[in-house]
Design a protein around this motif. Structure first.
Motif, PDB file in Angstrom:
ATOM      1  N   UNK A  19     -23.813   9.982 -54.204  1.00 44.96           N
ATOM      2  CA  UNK A  19     -24.932   8.950 -55.394  1.00 44.96           C
ATOM      3  C   UNK A  19     -24.631   7.646 -55.126  1.00 44.96           C
ATOM      4  N   UNK A  20     -23.212   6.529 -54.503  1.00 45.31           N
ATOM      5  CA  UNK A  20     -23.769   5.765 -54.690  1.00 45.31           C
ATOM      6  C   UNK A  20     -22.550   5.232 -53.784  1.00 45.31           C
ATOM      7  N   UNK A  24     -24.368  -2.735 -49.538  1.00 45.98           N
ATOM      8  CA  UNK A  24     -25.302  -2.654 -48.746  1.00 45.98           C
ATOM      9  C   UNK A  24     -25.170  -0.985 -48.364  1.00 45.98           C
ATOM     10  N   UNK A  25     -25.415  -0.025 -49.009  1.00 46.91           N
ATOM     11  CA  UNK A  25     -25.984   1.331 -48.735  1.00 46.91           C
ATOM     12  C   UNK A  25     -26.849   1.967 -49.706  1.00 46.91           C
ATOM     13  N   UNK A  26     -27.856   2.145 -49.791  1.00 40.41           N
ATOM     14  CA  UNK A  26     -28.681   2.961 -50.482  1.00 40.41           C
ATOM     15  C   UNK A  26     -29.178   4.324 -50.421  1.00 40.41           C
ATOM     16  N   UNK A  34     -25.688  11.217 -42.565  1.00 45.59           N
ATOM     17  CA  UNK A  34     -27.062  12.436 -41.995  1.00 45.59           C
ATOM     18  C   UNK A  34     -27.421  11.742 -40.817  1.00 45.59           C
ATOM     19  N   UNK A  35     -27.319  10.702 -42.224  1.00 46.81           N
ATOM     20  CA  UNK A  35     -29.279   8.932 -41.690  1.00 46.81           C
ATOM     21  C   UNK A  35     -28.692   8.383 -39.890  1.00 46.81           C
ATOM     22  N   UNK A  36     -27.239   8.462 -40.112  1.00 45.30           N
ATOM     23  CA  UNK A  36     -26.211   7.516 -38.817  1.00 45.30           C
ATOM     24  C   UNK A  36     -26.792   8.985 -37.898  1.00 45.30           C
ATOM     25  N   UNK A  37     -25.881  10.143 -38.308  1.00 50.40           N
ATOM     26  CA  UNK A  37     -26.724  11.281 -36.764  1.00 50.40           C
ATOM     27  C   UNK A  37     -28.375  11.884 -36.939  1.00 50.40           C
ATOM     28  N   UNK A  38     -28.681  11.370 -37.172  1.00 50.68           N
ATOM     29  CA  UNK A  38     -30.309  10.869 -37.458  1.00 50.68           C
ATOM     30  C   UNK A  38     -30.701  10.106 -36.119  1.00 50.68           C
ATOM     31  N   UNK A  39     -30.409   8.829 -36.105  1.00 49.90           N
ATOM     32  CA  UNK A  39     -30.403   7.451 -35.318  1.00 49.90           C
ATOM     33  C   UNK A  39     -29.334   7.768 -34.079  1.00 49.90           C
ATOM     34  N   UNK A  40     -28.377   8.357 -34.394  1.00 50.31           N
ATOM     35  CA  UNK A  40     -27.541   8.902 -32.732  1.00 50.31           C
ATOM     36  C   UNK A  40     -28.557   9.767 -32.351  1.00 50.31           C
ATOM     37  N   UNK A  41     -29.041  10.501 -32.822  1.00 51.74           N
ATOM     38  CA  UNK A  41     -29.989  11.542 -31.889  1.00 51.74           C
ATOM     39  C   UNK A  41     -31.054  11.223 -31.252  1.00 51.74           C
ATOM     40  N   UNK A  42     -32.025  10.427 -32.086  1.00 49.14           N
ATOM     41  CA  UNK A  42     -32.970   9.918 -31.771  1.00 49.14           C
ATOM     42  C   UNK A  42     -32.193   9.110 -30.673  1.00 49.14           C
ATOM     43  N   UNK A 154     -31.776   0.952 -47.010  1.00 45.67           N
ATOM     44  CA  UNK A 154     -31.930  -0.645 -47.524  1.00 45.67           C
ATOM     45  C   UNK A 154     -30.686  -1.119 -48.155  1.00 45.67           C
ATOM     46  N   UNK A 155     -30.937  -2.218 -49.099  1.00 49.77           N
ATOM     47  CA  UNK A 155     -29.452  -2.901 -48.913  1.00 49.77           C
ATOM     48  C   UNK A 155     -30.144  -2.362 -51.129  1.00 49.77           C
ATOM     49  N   UNK A 156     -29.015  -1.800 -51.729  1.00 51.90           N
ATOM     50  CA  UNK A 156     -29.443  -1.791 -52.881  1.00 51.90           C
ATOM     51  C   UNK A 156     -29.483  -2.935 -53.808  1.00 51.90           C
ATOM     52  N   UNK A 157     -29.439  -3.903 -53.544  1.00 50.63           N
ATOM     53  CA  UNK A 157     -29.771  -5.232 -54.774  1.00 50.63           C
ATOM     54  C   UNK A 157     -29.427  -6.194 -53.442  1.00 50.63           C
TER      55      UNK A 157
END
Length: 157
Positions: A19-20, A24-26, A34-42, A154-157
């Motif tokens: 969850x949290x 600095x992390x949404x 998983x998002x890091x892996x997406x950008x690595x694959x992309x 996106x930054x959380x706050x």
């Protein structure tokens, strides 16, 4: 080094995993990974795949409330999480030494910048490590940091 060791059954472990993390992390650690892996694959940077999977494996284990801000916003700090991640995988024979080094030093660039402003003894230790690294690894760490940053959302706050 922060020596928190959360139990697999602790709230901090599961909350940070799903969850949290921090401002600095949404997303939690799993979705961030998983998002890091997406950008690595992309980008077709397949050499970073294993490091992408493992770079934050130590975060849920060392998540803790460092200060009033963490308590106020229900967030966590992960001091030296990259070293904790490395400690988990360092003896795994099926992981390359290259991947272990990327995991171990993936936050080093950011740590150097931050500690230069806040903690000179830490800065000196981290800078010494950076200076000892191979030029190709330094370039790869710079590139990996981009994918790690993209994975934050996106930054959380």
């Amino acid at each position: 080094m922060n020596r928190v060791k959360n139990s697999f059954f602790s709230r901090a472990f599961w909350e940070s995993l799903f969850f949290v993390q921090n401002k600095w992390h949404q997303h939690g650690v799993l979705l961030h990974t998983l998002r890091v892996l997406y950008y690595i694959f992309k980008a077709g940077e397949f050499r970073f795949f294993a490091a992408g999977v493992l770079h934050d494996i130590g975060k849920p284990v060392c998540a803790y409330k460092k200060d009033d801000e963490d308590v106020e916003f229900g967030e966590y700090s992960f001091s030296d999480h990259e070293e904790r991640s490395y400690e988990i995988i360092k003896n795994w024979p099926f992981i390359s030494e290259y991947t272990k080094q990327v995991v171990r030093y993936h936050y080093l660039i950011r740590d150097i910048k931050k500690s230069k402003e806040e903690d000179m003894p830490r800065y000196e230790r981290k800078k010494k490590i950076w200076d000892s690294l191979d030029l190709d690894l330094k370039k790869d760490l710079e590139k990996f940091l981009l994918y790690d940053d993209l994975g934050k959302g996106k930054k959380r706050r």
